[in-house]
Write a protein that holds these residues in place. Structure first.
Motif, mmCIF file in Angstrom:
data_model
loop_
_atom_site.group_PDB
_atom_site.id
_atom_site.type_symbol
_atom_site.label_atom_id
_atom_site.label_comp_id
_atom_site.label_asym_id
_atom_site.label_seq_id
_atom_site.Cartn_x
_atom_site.Cartn_y
_atom_site.Cartn_z
ATOM 1 N N VAL A 1 144.425 -70.241 14.735
ATOM 2 C CA VAL A 1 144.355 -71.183 13.617
ATOM 3 C C VAL A 1 145.539 -72.135 13.688
ATOM 4 C CG1 VAL A 1 144.366 -71.409 11.095
ATOM 5 C CG2 VAL A 1 143.092 -69.545 12.175
ATOM 6 N N LEU A 2 145.235 -73.435 13.663
ATOM 7 C CA LEU A 2 146.261 -74.477 13.745
ATOM 8 C C LEU A 2 146.227 -75.336 12.492
ATOM 9 C CD1 LEU A 2 144.689 -74.971 16.992
ATOM 10 C CD2 LEU A 2 147.146 -75.084 17.113
ATOM 11 N N ARG A 3 147.421 -75.772 12.059
ATOM 12 C CA ARG A 3 147.563 -76.716 10.949
ATOM 13 C C ARG A 3 148.630 -77.723 11.346
ATOM 14 N NH1 ARG A 3 145.898 -75.619 5.817
ATOM 15 N NH2 ARG A 3 144.738 -73.685 5.590
ATOM 16 N N GLY A 4 148.385 -78.996 11.057
ATOM 17 C CA GLY A 4 149.375 -80.024 11.363
ATOM 18 C C GLY A 4 148.685 -81.308 11.778
ATOM 19 N N ASN A 5 149.427 -82.171 12.444
ATOM 20 C CA ASN A 5 148.894 -83.436 12.945
ATOM 21 C C ASN A 5 148.382 -83.172 14.355
ATOM 22 O OD1 ASN A 5 148.221 -86.082 13.218
ATOM 23 N ND2 ASN A 5 150.310 -86.838 13.361
ATOM 24 N N LEU A 6 147.111 -82.834 14.460
ATOM 25 C CA LEU A 6 146.522 -82.331 15.697
ATOM 26 C C LEU A 6 145.628 -83.360 16.374
ATOM 27 C CD1 LEU A 6 145.316 -78.959 14.140
ATOM 28 C CD2 LEU A 6 147.519 -79.397 15.245
ATOM 29 N N ASN A 7 145.549 -83.265 17.686
ATOM 30 C CA ASN A 7 144.590 -84.020 18.474
ATOM 31 C C ASN A 7 143.925 -82.998 19.385
ATOM 32 O OD1 ASN A 7 143.250 -85.503 20.480
ATOM 33 N ND2 ASN A 7 144.665 -87.212 20.245
ATOM 34 N N ILE A 8 142.670 -82.674 19.081
ATOM 35 C CA ILE A 8 141.941 -81.646 19.825
ATOM 36 C C ILE A 8 140.732 -82.292 20.473
ATOM 37 C CG2 ILE A 8 140.690 -79.465 19.670
ATOM 38 C CD1 ILE A 8 142.451 -78.865 17.177
ATOM 39 N N ALA A 9 140.718 -82.271 21.792
ATOM 40 C CA ALA A 9 139.617 -82.869 22.560
ATOM 41 C C ALA A 9 139.360 -84.307 22.117
ATOM 42 C CB ALA A 9 138.356 -82.011 22.420
ATOM 43 N N GLY A 10 140.450 -85.054 21.888
ATOM 44 C CA GLY A 10 140.337 -86.455 21.511
ATOM 45 C C GLY A 10 139.986 -86.692 20.056
#
Length: 141
Positions: A100-109
């Motif tokens: 589980v991730l929280r934040g300013n994410l870039n996942i697969a574009g």
């Protein structure tokens, strides 16, 4: 640091209420049910529509959506715009479950503020967890 925009996060079916629109992406929901437990007047899985965003204040709805660990729920406030990421990115390993991730994410574009990523390799919605780990008996031990 750029923040997600309305178009970045507004994925899934939209449910509008007074001052807030909730977006639900069923492919990412693993039925943790934080939303149902926290605000049952708004999140009603036995009814259609199942999200009735006008049954609570926009701020209450937004607070409950932020508790969704998978990112299946997002919101846009009429006055303040889309949900913003937390200042610090966090990563949590769920025992026998997703990352589980929280934040300013870039996942697969794709821009994200919350996500549950598959660890078992069996998800049909990779890189996101779809709950298949429970069906296949995967454990993290």
């Amino acid at each position: 640091m750029s923040h997600p925009t309305n178009s970045d996060l507004a994925q899934g079916k939209a449910y509008s209420g007074h001052g807030v629109t909730v977006y639900y992406d069923a492919r990412r929901c693993v039925h943790v049910a934080n939303c149902v437990r926290a605000l049952p007047t708004v999140f009603r899985p036995g009814e259609r529509p199942w999200i009735q965003a006008d049954q609570a204040s926009a701020e209450e709805v937004a607070a409950v959506v932020r508790a969704c660990p998978t990112g299946a729920l997002h919101y846009v406030l009429t006055d303040d715009g889309p949900e913003q990421p937390e200042d610090i990115t966090t990563v949590t390993l769920v025992p026998d479950g997703p990352l589980v991730l929280r934040g300013n994410l870039n996942i697969a574009g794709q821009r994200e503020v919350r996500a549950a990523l598959c660890r078992c390799g069996a998800s049909s919605n990779k890189p996101y967890c779809d709950g298949t780990h429970a069906q296949v008996g995967w454990t993290s031990h």
